[in-house]
Design a protein around this motif. Structure first.
Motif, PDB file in Angstrom:
ATOM      1  N   TYR A   3       0.829  -1.213   0.000  1.00 14.35           N
ATOM      2  CA  TYR A   3       0.000   0.000   0.000  1.00 14.35           C
ATOM      3  C   TYR A   3       0.862   1.261   0.000  1.00 14.35           C
ATOM      4  O   TYR A   3       0.418   2.323   0.437  1.00 14.35           O
TER       5      TYR A   3
ATOM      6  N   PHE B  13     -15.620   0.879   3.769  1.00 20.19           N
ATOM      7  CA  PHE B  13     -14.578  -0.012   3.252  1.00 20.19           C
ATOM      8  C   PHE B  13     -13.181   0.613   3.315  1.00 20.19           C
ATOM      9  O   PHE B  13     -12.239   0.024   3.860  1.00 20.19           O
TER      10      PHE B  13
ATOM     11  N   GLN C 290     -11.165   1.354   6.817  1.00 18.67           N
ATOM     12  CA  GLN C 290     -10.684   0.167   7.529  1.00 18.67           C
ATOM     13  C   GLN C 290      -9.297  -0.248   7.059  1.00 18.67           C
ATOM     14  O   GLN C 290      -8.427  -0.589   7.868  1.00 18.67           O
ATOM     15  N   GLN C 291      -9.071  -0.212   5.750  1.00 21.18           N
ATOM     16  CA  GLN C 291      -7.750  -0.594   5.247  1.00 21.18           C
ATOM     17  C   GLN C 291      -6.682   0.396   5.688  1.00 21.18           C
ATOM     18  O   GLN C 291      -5.552   0.009   6.011  1.00 21.18           O
TER      19      GLN C 291
ATOM     20  N   GLN D 228     -12.801  -7.134   9.333  1.00 22.47           N
ATOM     21  CA  GLN D 228     -12.530  -6.113   8.317  1.00 22.47           C
ATOM     22  C   GLN D 228     -13.219  -6.476   6.999  1.00 22.47           C
ATOM     23  O   GLN D 228     -13.256  -7.638   6.600  1.00 22.47           O
TER      24      GLN D 228
ATOM     25  N   ARG E 187     -13.270  -7.143   3.409  1.00 20.85           N
ATOM     26  CA  ARG E 187     -12.207  -7.558   2.508  1.00 20.85           C
ATOM     27  C   ARG E 187     -12.798  -7.983   1.168  1.00 20.85           C
ATOM     28  O   ARG E 187     -13.938  -8.437   1.083  1.00 20.85           O
ATOM     29  N   ALA E 188     -11.980  -7.857   0.124  1.00 17.92           N
ATOM     30  CA  ALA E 188     -12.423  -8.228  -1.222  1.00 17.92           C
ATOM     31  C   ALA E 188     -11.757  -9.508  -1.711  1.00 17.92           C
ATOM     32  O   ALA E 188     -11.975  -9.911  -2.862  1.00 17.92           O
ATOM     33  N   ASP E 189     -10.989 -10.170  -0.854  1.00 16.54           N
ATOM     34  CA  ASP E 189     -10.223 -11.349  -1.272  1.00 16.54           C
ATOM     35  C   ASP E 189     -11.119 -12.382  -1.966  1.00 16.54           C
ATOM     36  O   ASP E 189     -12.102 -12.850  -1.390  1.00 16.54           O
TER      37      ASP E 189
ATOM     38  N   THR F 185      -7.965  -0.574  -3.991  1.00 15.15           N
ATOM     39  CA  THR F 185      -7.908  -1.305  -2.728  1.00 15.15           C
ATOM     40  C   THR F 185      -8.365  -2.746  -2.914  1.00 15.15           C
ATOM     41  O   THR F 185      -7.763  -3.682  -2.373  1.00 15.15           O
ATOM     42  N   SER F 186      -9.426  -2.948  -3.700  1.00 16.69           N
ATOM     43  CA  SER F 186      -9.925  -4.309  -3.956  1.00 16.69           C
ATOM     44  C   SER F 186      -8.880  -5.147  -4.678  1.00 16.69           C
ATOM     45  O   SER F 186      -8.705  -6.338  -4.383  1.00 16.69           O
TER      46      SER F 186
ATOM     47  N   HIS G 295      -6.384  -6.328  -2.277  1.00 16.14           N
ATOM     48  CA  HIS G 295      -6.904  -7.413  -1.442  1.00 16.14           C
ATOM     49  C   HIS G 295      -6.815  -8.756  -2.161  1.00 16.14           C
ATOM     50  O   HIS G 295      -6.790  -9.808  -1.509  1.00 16.14           O
TER      51      HIS G 295
END
Length: 492
Positions: free
Chosen positions: A27, A273, A276-277, A289, A291-293, A312-313, A316
């Motif tokens: 990041y 969303f 949080q990151q 959290q 998450r988009a994993d 961000t996605s 993830h």
């Protein structure tokens, strides 16, 4: 200018990016700034145009031709002094401003604009590296006390200006760290938070007092606005304890999408969303959290916040990312003779889009669809429809409905107004959009209907750019100083 014919000799040079696969693993910022000789060549492209429209295109009215000329002449310290005279935080704007100054550049009429933003970025980074950015203490203290509510760019700019004028300034921030949406709305890969920390440390040495985790008034029941406040203070207390109060909060009320299935698990506002990151990046441990994993992610909204959700996605490890935009796809190249020097509507592809994203234009969401069995109550898909725009009205295209997989839906359709409770606790009148009602007049500007209470930034103008927030903070600081002292030497 130092190189009168430079615009004919040199081409625009863009800042570089680290490779996608490398930057998706972290990041950290990935922009590769201009080297000294590259910035000098780019500055040489600034024309002796006579009327520098870039000055007016820039909300803080940066004196762009002057600092370009100084960089070309290798006088970097004076280039920084010129930049610093109009912009409190070039390290913010040099990273995340969309550069309306470049749209207004005279060279942009029929060529590529001067890379003003990249030059600004180079100047301020060198200024910090060389130690030129130092606390600026007031010549004398006034004995006046000012409260600034909100530590975003508007509040920080106002606080710094007022402290330098000799006032005792206290900044109240409801979140656990300073910076407002700079801290919890902008992803770290676009702007690392060390830049905020470094500035606020400078401001503390200039006499500004920061109080985090303090909510002014109270949030409405059920509010989705990010809030890590540990204590509250009433509007009445601030008005009693301070000679002036400046409201400089953000426009945090997200635009919602009230369609069937909105209450399904997995449909969230972008501002649930993204913060949080940023907290995790800062070392905090979060339970559950978002998450988009491994998920099919659909981002609804084609602006900067949506782009931030895309980036961000991807970091993830999302299975797929699709971004919806209600409006038609804009042209790749604007009609420059028609729109210059104003901000053009054209297709803008961000670094996040380049990392992997399917972009859909002229599309609307009709319904969120939940799963069955163990996935009951969770979003698994959405129903979308193509739309056409005629005469300013939107109509659905018959037979164009489609079902799109979606395990995580992020609503990034902009912000409608500030959280109403703060304005209501002070009794501040609101305009038709729900923002604080205050003018920007040269005399008596930024003052609300409530005695000694001022408003600036997104809380007054609505959702806007960081550079506009800095402008409003600086102008409001002058208005407050003039209110307290009768006259003001602060620049407007």
């Amino acid at each position: 200018m130092g190189k009168v014919t430079g615009f004919m000799e040199y081409e625009r040079l863009e800042e570089g990016y680290e490779p996608v696969q490398k930057r998706l693993k972290n990041y950290k910022e990935f922009v590769i700034g201009l080297k000294e000789d590259e910035a000098k060549v780019q500055s040489a492209r600034c024309m002796d145009c006579g009327t520098p429209f870039c000055n007016n295109g820039c909300p803080v009215n940066n004196i762009i031709p002057d600092f370009n000329d100084l960089v070309y002449r290798n006088d970097w310290q004076n280039a920084w002094a010129v930049l610093d005279s109009t912009n409190n935080f070039p390290e913010f704007t040099g990273r995340i401003c969309p550069a309306p100054c470049e749209a207004a550049c005279t060279l942009n009429v029929n060529d590529d604009a001067v890379g003003i933003k990249s030059i600004e970025h180079a100047i301020i980074d060198r200024a910090w590296a060389e130690g030129w950015v130092q606390p600026r203490l007031p010549k004398a203290k006034t004995g006046k006390k000012v409260a600034v509510v909100g530590s975003g760019p508007a509040g920080l700019a106002a606080a710094q200006q007022l402290a330098r004028a000799g006032h005792d300034v206290t900044v109240f921030e409801k979140n656990d760290r300073l910076g407002g949406l700079l801290r919890y709305g902008i992803p770290d890969f676009k702007m690392e938070k060390s830049h905020i920390d470094r500035r606020t440390a400078q401001m503390e040495k200039e006499g500004v007092v920061f109080k985090t985790g303090v909510l002014v008034g109270k949030l409405p029941e059920g509010s989705k606005v990010t809030n890590w406040a540990k204590e509250t203070i009433s509007a009445e207390e601030l008005q009693q304890q301070f000679d002036a109060v400046l409201l400089a909060g953000g426009a945090e009320q997200s635009r919602d999408l009230p369609v069937p299935g909105r209450d399904l698990d997995g449909v969230h506002f972008a501002m649930e969303f993204l913060p949080q990151q940023n907290k995790v990046n800062a070392g905090d441990k979060l339970k559950d959290q978002l998450r988009a994993d491994g998920k099919h992610v659909v981002v609804i909204g084609g602006g900067d916040t949506g782009s931030d959700c895309v980036g961000t996605s991807n970091r993830h490890g999302a299975k797929s990312v699709t971004q919806f935009e209600l409006m038609p796809m804009p042209p790749e190249q604007e009609d420059k003779p028609l729109v210059w020097p104003y901000w053009p509507i054209k297709l803008r592809t961000s670094s996040s889009h380049e990392e992997g994203c399917e972009r859909e234009f002229a599309i609307a969401t009709k319904e969120f669809i939940g799963g069955e069995g163990k996935d009951k109550g969770k979003v698994k898909a959405l129903k979308a429809v193509r739309v056409e725009w005629q005469g300013g009205k939107m109509t659905e295209v018959p037979g164009s409905e489609q079902i799109i997989p979606a395990d995580l839906v992020l609503l990034a359709m902009g912000f409608v107004n500030p959280v109403a409770s703060m304005l209501e606790s002070f009794g501040v009148d609101k305009d038709a959009r729900g923002n604080a009602k205050a003018t920007t007049d040269f005399t008596g500007g930024y003052v609300t209907n409530v005695a000694k209470v001022f408003a600036a930034g997104d809380v007054r103008r609505g959702q806007s750019l960081v550079v506009w927030a800095i402008r409003e903070g600086r102008q409001a600081a002058r208005a407050v100083d003039e209110f307290l002292m009768g006259v003001s030497d602060l620049p407007r």
